[in-house]
Design a protein around this motif. Structure first.
Motif, PDB file in Angstrom:
ATOM      1  N   SER B  29     -25.083  -4.297 101.603  1.00  0.00           N
ATOM      2  CA  SER B  29     -26.265  -3.475 101.344  1.00  0.00           C
ATOM      3  C   SER B  29     -27.033  -3.263 102.629  1.00  0.00           C
ATOM      4  CB  SER B  29     -27.160  -4.125 100.303  1.00  0.00           C
ATOM      5  OG  SER B  29     -27.786  -5.249 100.864  1.00  0.00           O
ATOM      6  N   TYR B  30     -27.671  -2.093 102.741  1.00  0.00           N
ATOM      7  CA  TYR B  30     -28.500  -1.795 103.916  1.00  0.00           C
ATOM      8  C   TYR B  30     -29.938  -2.222 103.674  1.00  0.00           C
ATOM      9  CZ  TYR B  30     -24.845   1.030 106.110  1.00  0.00           C
ATOM     10  OH  TYR B  30     -23.704   1.456 106.720  1.00  0.00           O
ATOM     11  N   ASP B  31     -30.363  -2.152 102.412  1.00  0.00           N
ATOM     12  CA  ASP B  31     -31.783  -2.425 102.151  1.00  0.00           C
ATOM     13  C   ASP B  31     -32.005  -3.320 100.929  1.00  0.00           C
ATOM     14  OD1 ASP B  31     -31.035  -0.663 100.237  1.00  0.00           O
ATOM     15  OD2 ASP B  31     -32.247   1.002 100.981  1.00  0.00           O
ATOM     16  N   TYR B  35     -26.598  -2.009  96.425  1.00  0.00           N
ATOM     17  CA  TYR B  35     -25.353  -2.306  97.118  1.00  0.00           C
ATOM     18  C   TYR B  35     -24.650  -1.007  97.496  1.00  0.00           C
ATOM     19  CZ  TYR B  35     -25.823  -7.232  96.078  1.00  0.00           C
ATOM     20  OH  TYR B  35     -26.264  -8.509  96.042  1.00  0.00           O
ATOM     21  N   THR B  36     -24.232  -0.917  98.771  1.00  0.00           N
ATOM     22  CA  THR B  36     -23.498   0.253  99.228  1.00  0.00           C
ATOM     23  C   THR B  36     -22.030   0.122  98.844  1.00  0.00           C
ATOM     24  OG1 THR B  36     -25.014   0.399 101.084  1.00  0.00           O
ATOM     25  CG2 THR B  36     -22.994   1.685 101.236  1.00  0.00           C
ATOM     26  N   LEU B  37     -21.467  -1.060  99.099  1.00  0.00           N
ATOM     27  CA  LEU B  37     -20.097  -1.332  98.672  1.00  0.00           C
ATOM     28  C   LEU B  37     -20.155  -2.403  97.588  1.00  0.00           C
ATOM     29  CD1 LEU B  37     -18.172  -1.414 102.072  1.00  0.00           C
ATOM     30  CD2 LEU B  37     -18.184   0.413 100.375  1.00  0.00           C
ATOM     31  N   GLY B  54     -12.850   9.610 100.372  1.00  0.00           N
ATOM     32  CA  GLY B  54     -13.941   9.581  99.394  1.00  0.00           C
ATOM     33  C   GLY B  54     -14.979  10.619  99.749  1.00  0.00           C
ATOM     34  N   LYS B  55     -15.838  10.910  98.783  1.00  0.00           N
ATOM     35  CA  LYS B  55     -16.894  11.880  99.026  1.00  0.00           C
ATOM     36  C   LYS B  55     -17.880  11.344 100.047  1.00  0.00           C
ATOM     37  CE  LYS B  55     -16.745  13.862  94.454  1.00  0.00           C
ATOM     38  NZ  LYS B  55     -17.438  14.047  93.193  1.00  0.00           N
ATOM     39  N   SER B  56     -18.668  12.244 100.579  1.00  0.00           N
ATOM     40  CA  SER B  56     -19.662  11.828 101.560  1.00  0.00           C
ATOM     41  C   SER B  56     -20.704  10.943 100.882  1.00  0.00           C
ATOM     42  CB  SER B  56     -20.239  13.096 102.177  1.00  0.00           C
ATOM     43  OG  SER B  56     -21.599  13.031 102.286  1.00  0.00           O
ATOM     44  N   GLY B  57     -21.033   9.838 101.528  1.00  0.00           N
ATOM     45  CA  GLY B  57     -21.988   8.890 100.961  1.00  0.00           C
ATOM     46  C   GLY B  57     -21.343   7.829 100.082  1.00  0.00           C
ATOM     47  N   SER B  58     -20.011   7.865  99.966  1.00  0.00           N
ATOM     48  CA  SER B  58     -19.364   6.913  99.066  1.00  0.00           C
ATOM     49  C   SER B  58     -19.223   5.521  99.699  1.00  0.00           C
ATOM     50  CB  SER B  58     -17.995   7.438  98.646  1.00  0.00           C
ATOM     51  OG  SER B  58     -17.215   7.705  99.785  1.00  0.00           O
ATOM     52  N   GLY B  59     -19.362   5.430 101.014  1.00  0.00           N
ATOM     53  CA  GLY B  59     -19.305   4.119 101.671  1.00  0.00           C
ATOM     54  C   GLY B  59     -18.119   3.935 102.602  1.00  0.00           C
ATOM     55  N   LYS B  60     -17.469   5.022 102.988  1.00  0.00           N
ATOM     56  CA  LYS B  60     -16.282   4.923 103.844  1.00  0.00           C
ATOM     57  C   LYS B  60     -16.618   4.372 105.225  1.00  0.00           C
ATOM     58  CE  LYS B  60     -15.569   9.381 103.659  1.00  0.00           C
ATOM     59  NZ  LYS B  60     -16.751   9.817 102.909  1.00  0.00           N
ATOM     60  N   SER B  61     -17.668   4.940 105.850  1.00  0.00           N
ATOM     61  CA  SER B  61     -18.032   4.479 107.197  1.00  0.00           C
ATOM     62  C   SER B  61     -18.456   3.013 107.169  1.00  0.00           C
ATOM     63  CB  SER B  61     -19.172   5.326 107.761  1.00  0.00           C
ATOM     64  OG  SER B  61     -18.769   6.663 107.866  1.00  0.00           O
TER      65      SER B  61
HETATM   66  N1  LIG Z   1     -27.930   2.706 108.525  1.00  0.00           N
HETATM   67  C1  LIG Z   1     -28.111   2.914 107.212  1.00  0.00           C
HETATM   68  N2  LIG Z   1     -29.265   2.552 106.613  1.00  0.00           N
HETATM   69  C2  LIG Z   1     -29.463   2.746 105.292  1.00  0.00           C
HETATM   70  N3  LIG Z   1     -28.555   3.293 104.476  1.00  0.00           N
HETATM   71  C3  LIG Z   1     -27.382   3.672 105.007  1.00  0.00           C
HETATM   72  C4  LIG Z   1     -27.099   3.504 106.397  1.00  0.00           C
HETATM   73  N4  LIG Z   1     -25.851   3.972 106.643  1.00  0.00           N
HETATM   74  C5  LIG Z   1     -25.384   4.409 105.450  1.00  0.00           C
HETATM   75  N5  LIG Z   1     -26.296   4.231 104.469  1.00  0.00           N
HETATM   76  C6  LIG Z   1     -26.114   4.586 103.060  1.00  0.00           C
HETATM   77  O1  LIG Z   1     -24.975   3.944 102.555  1.00  0.00           O
HETATM   78  C7  LIG Z   1     -24.217   4.819 101.756  1.00  0.00           C
HETATM   79  C8  LIG Z   1     -22.806   4.917 102.289  1.00  0.00           C
HETATM   80  O2  LIG Z   1     -22.850   5.489 103.584  1.00  0.00           O
HETATM   81  P1  LIG Z   1     -21.545   5.720 104.458  1.00  0.00           P
HETATM   82  O3  LIG Z   1     -20.781   4.460 104.516  1.00  0.00           O
HETATM   83  O4  LIG Z   1     -21.968   6.307 105.748  1.00  0.00           O
HETATM   84  O5  LIG Z   1     -20.771   6.787 103.572  1.00  0.00           O
HETATM   85  P2  LIG Z   1     -19.606   7.786 103.981  1.00  0.00           P
HETATM   86  O6  LIG Z   1     -19.084   7.406 105.315  1.00  0.00           O
HETATM   87  O7  LIG Z   1     -18.597   7.644 102.891  1.00  0.00           O
HETATM   88  O8  LIG Z   1     -20.185   9.156 103.982  1.00  0.00           O
HETATM   89  C9  LIG Z   1     -24.966   6.130 101.724  1.00  0.00           C
HETATM   90  O9  LIG Z   1     -25.692   6.203 100.523  1.00  0.00           O
HETATM   91  C10 LIG Z   1     -25.874   6.067 102.908  1.00  0.00           C
HETATM   92  O10 LIG Z   1     -27.056   6.763 102.639  1.00  0.00           O
END
Ligand SMILES: Nc1ncnc2c1ncn2[C@@H]1O[C@H](COP(=O)(O)OP(=O)(O)O)[C@@H](O)[C@H]1O
Ligand SMILES: [Mg+2]
Lengths: 261, 276
Positions: B29-31, B35-37, B54-61
């Motif tokens: 989780s970022y905050d 939970y992001t993943l 996966g779609k944008s925002g799904s948590g790939k990065s």
């Molecule tokens: N540095 C960050 N701080 C807060 N939330 C983040 C940060 N990076 C990503 N997120 C959130 O985490 C979720 C997944 O992000 P990300 O892994 O970048 O997705 P993807 O690469 O699939 O587009 C998103 O909802 C995004 O808003």
């Protein structure tokens, strides 16, 4: 304009008048005094040409003081700015360094000059030291702000290779903040030339030393000659730094904008 | 007797070299609120060309950043070559030297040349004084030039990075990663914004290197088509969960980890605007 704005403007004018009376600022006196400038201009034509040579030499000394002050000051401020950047250090490092820099900035260069005249005696060296202190305080601040504004992507990408902090500074921080640094050096040099014209007033060398002496003996024509030399020099430096800026800084920033797309 | 057999060198090396990345019930989780993943399980074999779609925002990065220690999970276990990824872990920091990471934004240094950007990949092999004065050993420079040629950037070595086209910038980022002599390559949507032809040129480049160096490539993709074309395995992430893992062999889908879907259904599952 509405009622509220009228009131605000009214208050500002009232404060202006009140403050002017308090400090004895009388516009009439200013106008009555204008012809005195004519007398100074007349005196200027009576000054012997040899004085002009003295003015140029003392200006040259001033420029050299500014040059040393800028180069040494920037050299000292670089490592300090690295220590003061929040994205490179823990707060136990950047906290104290920032406090020291803030303390240095509290004093204008003229106060540093007085301090150094007491320490090393009258002359240009005290002026150089004052300029160095002032440059360190300012450039270190501008520079740590530039470092904190660096794009975090190359920092992360190179950091994720597991390089050392030295390598990160050398290969990411320095090149990415270098365009700012050149601009700051030009700005500081310009500023230091103006400043070192004043530092002479407290005996810290340069052209200001002559100016203050002629003022003491009411030789305003001579003072004016020296002022004209200062003015011309500042204009030339301004013109040269615009040229340098155009050539090196604008170009690289333009490139960055293009690359951001 | 069986236990003793297990510790024989041959069987030991087989076990220790197979799995290069393992995730067990990983949550991030970022905050702290969300939970992001959510409960990611992954197991990636050495030498795999692995794709994450996966779609944008799904948590790939985010998933990718867990693999090189740039992010730490809130829960769960991650092992990369049997080490826990964490920049503060000295052993892992040494491993990072050989993990090539190409972020979505590429992370090139704009104001230095192409060749210098590539040589950055060699920095872990340089001493402090050498690197401070930019004294690169001749063999490293030769290696960089070889890679430069491999990625198709010959003649551009003295160009500043900001002057390059999008495709060229990606080639520099790949070259920098290759310069690390990597065992793992993590690439985040590096071909998503490119045209069809350039995207495939770059994918071929990585696929070739991957086979030649027995590299484990883990690439995030926007395009399911591209993932199926190049990867041995494709994981689909949706809202922070791995909803599907597909094994690919040639142009056949050979196994599903979850679900029972047709290729058509997989493609639709991923597409940004689902067809009805
Ligand atoms: N540095 C960050 N701080 C807060 N939330 C983040 C940060 N990076 C990503 N997120 C959130 O985490 C979720 C997944 O992000 P990300 O892994 O970048 O997705 P993807 O690469 O699939 O587009 C998103 O909802 C995004 O808003
Ligand atoms: Mg992403």
């Amino acid at each position: 304009m509405n009622q509220k704005n009228n009131l605000i403007v009214g208050i500002i004018i009232a404060l202006l008048v009140a403050a002017s009376i308090n400090v004895d600022a009388n516009p009439l006196e200013f106008i009555e005094g204008l012809p005195n400038l004519g007398i100074v201009a007349e005196e200027m034509t009576e000054v012997e040409p040899k004085l002009f040579e003295t003015a140029l030499w003392s200006m040259f000394e001033t420029i050299q003081m500014a040059f040393i002050g800028t180069v040494v000051g920037v050299a000292i401020s670089l490592p300090l700015s690295m220590l003061a950047a929040r994205n490179l250090n823990s707060k136990y490092v950047y906290g104290p360094v920032r406090a020291i820099l803030a303390a240095i900035r509290t004093f204008p260069s003229i106060l540093w000059a007085i301090l150094f005249v007491i320490m090393v005696g009258l002359g240009p060296f005290a002026g150089v030291l004052a300029l160095i202190m002032y440059t360190v305080g300012f450039v270190a601040k501008l520079q740590y702000e530039a470092i904190e504004a660096i794009d975090s992507d190359p920092m992360d990408a190179v950091g994720s290779i597991g390089v050392s902090k030295w390598q990160l500074i050398r290969y990411v921080v320095l090149p990415e903040s270098a365009p700012h640094l050149l601009g700051q050096m030009l700005y500081m040099f310009d500023y230091n030339v103006r400043q070192s014209s004043i530092l002479g007033l407290v005996g810290a060398g340069g052209i200001g030393f002559y100016i203050i002496n002629y003022i003491k003996f009411f030789e305003y024509g001579k003072v004016a000659i020296f002022m004209v030399v200062v003015l011309a020099t500042v204009l030339i430096i301004d013109w040269v730094s615009v040229k340098i800026r155009d050539k090196y800084i604008i170009k690289s920033q333009h490139g960055m904008e293009v690359s951001a797309k | 007797m069986k236990l003793i057999q297990m510790t024989k060198p041959s069987s030991f090396s087989e076990i220790s070299t197979k799995k290069i990345i393992q995730m067990n019930d990983v949550w991030t989780s970022y905050d702290s609120k969300d939970y992001t993943l959510k409960g990611i399980n992954l197991s990636i074999d050495r030498g795999t060309n692995y794709a994450i779609v996966g779609k944008s925002g799904s948590g790939k990065s985010t998933l990718l950043k867990l693999m090189n220690g740039m992010m730490i999970p809130s829960k769960g276990i991650i092992k990369v070559d049997y080490q826990t990824p964490n920049m503060k872990n000295k052993k892992f920091k040494v491993m990072m030297h050989k993990i090539g990471y190409i972020p979505q934004s590429l992370g090139l240094i704009k104001n230095i040349t192409v060749l210098e950007n590539i040589l950055v990949g060699a920095l872990p092999r340089l001493g402090t004084v050498q690197s401070l004065f930019k004294i690169f050993p001749e063999d490293e420079i030769q290696e960089a030039k070889k890679i430069l040629k491999l990625v198709g950037l010959s003649g551009k070595e003295d160009r500043k990075a900001y002057m390059l086209s999008g495709g060229e910038k990606r080639r520099v980022a790949i070259a920098r990663a290759f310069m690390q002599k990597p065992t793992i390559l993590l690439a985040d949507e590096i071909v998503s914004e490119l045209d069809h032809v350039t995207a495939r040129e770059i994918m071929n480049l990585i696929a070739d290197a991957q086979k030649r160096m027995n590299l484990t490539a883990i690439m995030v993709h926007h395009d399911m088509q591209l993932a199926l074309e190049y990867a041995n395995r494709v994981a689909v992430i949706k809202d922070g969960e791995k909803i599907l893992e597909i094994g690919v062999e040639g142009d056949k889908i050979v196994d599903f980890q979850t679900g029972n879907l047709s290729t058509q259904e997989i493609m639709e599952l991923y597409s940004d605007e689902p067809k009805k």
